[in-house]
Design a protein around this motif. Sequence first.
Motif, PDB file in Angstrom:
ATOM      1  N   PHE A  14       0.808  -1.221   0.000  1.00  0.00           N
ATOM      2  CA  PHE A  14       0.000   0.000   0.000  1.00  0.00           C
ATOM      3  C   PHE A  14       0.843   1.273   0.000  1.00  0.00           C
ATOM      4  O   PHE A  14       0.305   2.368   0.069  1.00  0.00           O
ATOM      5  CB  PHE A  14      -0.922   0.013   1.224  1.00  0.00           C
ATOM      6  CG  PHE A  14      -1.706  -1.263   1.376  1.00  0.00           C
ATOM      7  CD1 PHE A  14      -2.766  -1.554   0.526  1.00  0.00           C
ATOM      8  CD2 PHE A  14      -1.376  -2.185   2.356  1.00  0.00           C
ATOM      9  CE1 PHE A  14      -3.483  -2.730   0.664  1.00  0.00           C
ATOM     10  CE2 PHE A  14      -2.089  -3.361   2.509  1.00  0.00           C
ATOM     11  CZ  PHE A  14      -3.145  -3.633   1.647  1.00  0.00           C
ATOM     12  N   ARG A  16      -5.642   4.890   1.359  1.00  0.00           N
ATOM     13  CA  ARG A  16      -4.953   3.740   1.926  1.00  0.00           C
ATOM     14  C   ARG A  16      -5.804   2.951   2.920  1.00  0.00           C
ATOM     15  O   ARG A  16      -5.895   1.729   2.851  1.00  0.00           O
ATOM     16  CB  ARG A  16      -3.659   4.211   2.590  1.00  0.00           C
ATOM     17  CG  ARG A  16      -2.629   3.117   2.760  1.00  0.00           C
ATOM     18  CD  ARG A  16      -1.321   3.688   3.238  1.00  0.00           C
ATOM     19  NE  ARG A  16      -0.695   4.541   2.238  1.00  0.00           N
ATOM     20  CZ  ARG A  16       0.409   5.241   2.451  1.00  0.00           C
ATOM     21  NH1 ARG A  16       0.993   5.201   3.623  1.00  0.00           N
ATOM     22  NH2 ARG A  16       0.919   5.978   1.488  1.00  0.00           N
ATOM     23  N   ASP A  17      -6.463   3.654   3.833  1.00  0.00           N
ATOM     24  CA  ASP A  17      -7.212   2.947   4.879  1.00  0.00           C
ATOM     25  C   ASP A  17      -8.342   2.119   4.290  1.00  0.00           C
ATOM     26  O   ASP A  17      -8.552   0.967   4.669  1.00  0.00           O
ATOM     27  CB  ASP A  17      -7.766   3.942   5.898  1.00  0.00           C
ATOM     28  CG  ASP A  17      -6.685   4.497   6.807  1.00  0.00           C
ATOM     29  OD1 ASP A  17      -5.567   3.945   6.785  1.00  0.00           O
ATOM     30  OD2 ASP A  17      -6.948   5.481   7.517  1.00  0.00           O
ATOM     31  N   ARG A  58      -6.917  -0.917   2.416  1.00  0.00           N
ATOM     32  CA  ARG A  58      -6.428  -1.899   3.388  1.00  0.00           C
ATOM     33  C   ARG A  58      -7.580  -2.755   3.913  1.00  0.00           C
ATOM     34  O   ARG A  58      -7.488  -3.978   4.000  1.00  0.00           O
ATOM     35  CB  ARG A  58      -5.774  -1.193   4.572  1.00  0.00           C
ATOM     36  CG  ARG A  58      -4.354  -0.705   4.352  1.00  0.00           C
ATOM     37  CD  ARG A  58      -3.949   0.101   5.550  1.00  0.00           C
ATOM     38  NE  ARG A  58      -2.619   0.661   5.436  1.00  0.00           N
ATOM     39  CZ  ARG A  58      -2.210   1.754   6.088  1.00  0.00           C
ATOM     40  NH1 ARG A  58      -3.031   2.384   6.890  1.00  0.00           N
ATOM     41  NH2 ARG A  58      -0.985   2.210   5.942  1.00  0.00           N
ATOM     42  N   GLU A 101       0.045   0.458   9.924  1.00  0.00           N
ATOM     43  CA  GLU A 101      -0.439  -0.562   8.998  1.00  0.00           C
ATOM     44  C   GLU A 101      -0.433  -1.936   9.654  1.00  0.00           C
ATOM     45  O   GLU A 101      -1.389  -2.726   9.505  1.00  0.00           O
ATOM     46  CB  GLU A 101       0.434  -0.562   7.746  1.00  0.00           C
ATOM     47  CG  GLU A 101      -0.026  -1.508   6.656  1.00  0.00           C
ATOM     48  CD  GLU A 101       0.622  -1.170   5.327  1.00  0.00           C
ATOM     49  OE1 GLU A 101       0.070  -0.311   4.613  1.00  0.00           O
ATOM     50  OE2 GLU A 101       1.679  -1.741   5.014  1.00  0.00           O
ATOM     51  N   MET A 156      -3.851  -4.271  10.362  1.00  0.00           N
ATOM     52  CA  MET A 156      -4.110  -5.445   9.543  1.00  0.00           C
ATOM     53  C   MET A 156      -3.750  -6.782  10.191  1.00  0.00           C
ATOM     54  O   MET A 156      -4.313  -7.815   9.842  1.00  0.00           O
ATOM     55  CB  MET A 156      -3.362  -5.329   8.211  1.00  0.00           C
ATOM     56  CG  MET A 156      -3.829  -4.179   7.350  1.00  0.00           C
ATOM     57  SD  MET A 156      -3.242  -4.317   5.652  1.00  0.00           S
ATOM     58  CE  MET A 156      -4.162  -5.744   5.066  1.00  0.00           C
TER      59      MET A 156
END
Length: 349
Positions: free
Chosen positions: A154, A162-163, A166, A189, A193
Amino acid sequence: MVRRYDGKAVVDHVSFSIAPGHVTCLLGPSGCGKSTTLRMIAGVEMQDEGTIHVDGALICDTIYRVPPERRSIGLMFQDFALFPHLSVGQNVSFGLKGTGAAKKARAMELLDRVGLGHFIDEYPHQLSGGEQQRVALARALAPKPRVMLMDEPFSGLDNRLRDGIRDETLDLLKEEGASVLLVTHEPEEAMRMADEIALMRDGRIVQKGAPYNIYNAPADKAAVAFFSDINVLRGKVHGALTDTPFGRFLAPGVPDGAEVEIVFRPQHVSIDFDRGGKGPNPTVIAGTPARGTVERARFMGSESLIEFRMEHDNQMLKATVPNVFLPKQGTPLWLTVRRDRCFVYPIRT
């Protein structure tokens, strides 16, 4: 696993396992050996020591080696690596076995799941960066790999995208049930995740565990600092106690005369607004207070960061306060520290 370059171990006896449907994150600074570990698992590089297994079956040791294309391992990289001369559908179905109709059906299934089925006949250059990332994910999942390897996937995306991407990626990976190994240097990140984080430094895994445990029970000062700004107090131990301007801290198991570092994050520094810079008021003190003078204050969006020069030793200390709080330079204020959020580490000589 061990991997050496010019006699130096860049991956030094790294060992871990990944459960099906779980995301393990290799987290650490650039150059710590994360991507090299990933390449050995993928089969791009050979390890100098150790073995690699998938579902209990040996796929690589220092002699025997299953070719990368036969390892049932999916790969996803930060540059997406889409073929510009192939359509989106052809990119996703590339490398699949079976009839043309079966390959197209699998491509459409995955593209629909990432919301891009209507782009199946378009080409990568016609898509945005976020859309290309989703196509790369669909392509990596198309052969139904047992393990998915993701190397900073990412990092090329805008922060705004990005969020969301993800979260979409994580949902799809969980649905497919693959074991996921994600490489990143971004703590946020990893926390967002991962089911498990393996924190790497200098080629070794220094700590492994659930994100909550890694953050709240860090192995050492460097582990605390990797996730946030830190404040550090030093002191000597006498009778398993260390004297500081914020009171005494327990240092169990540390011999008398040894030095320790007491590490805490800026958000765990409290400002006694009732007293301002005046003398102590025992009825409102939570712990032992210490006085500092404001050096600078900055508004950071959701919080304010205030830097103090402490009265007792002239040391700088940071505190964060929700919302807007911008005291003038030179303002004296009393501070306390949450004891349950401090970490005490012996100084190793």
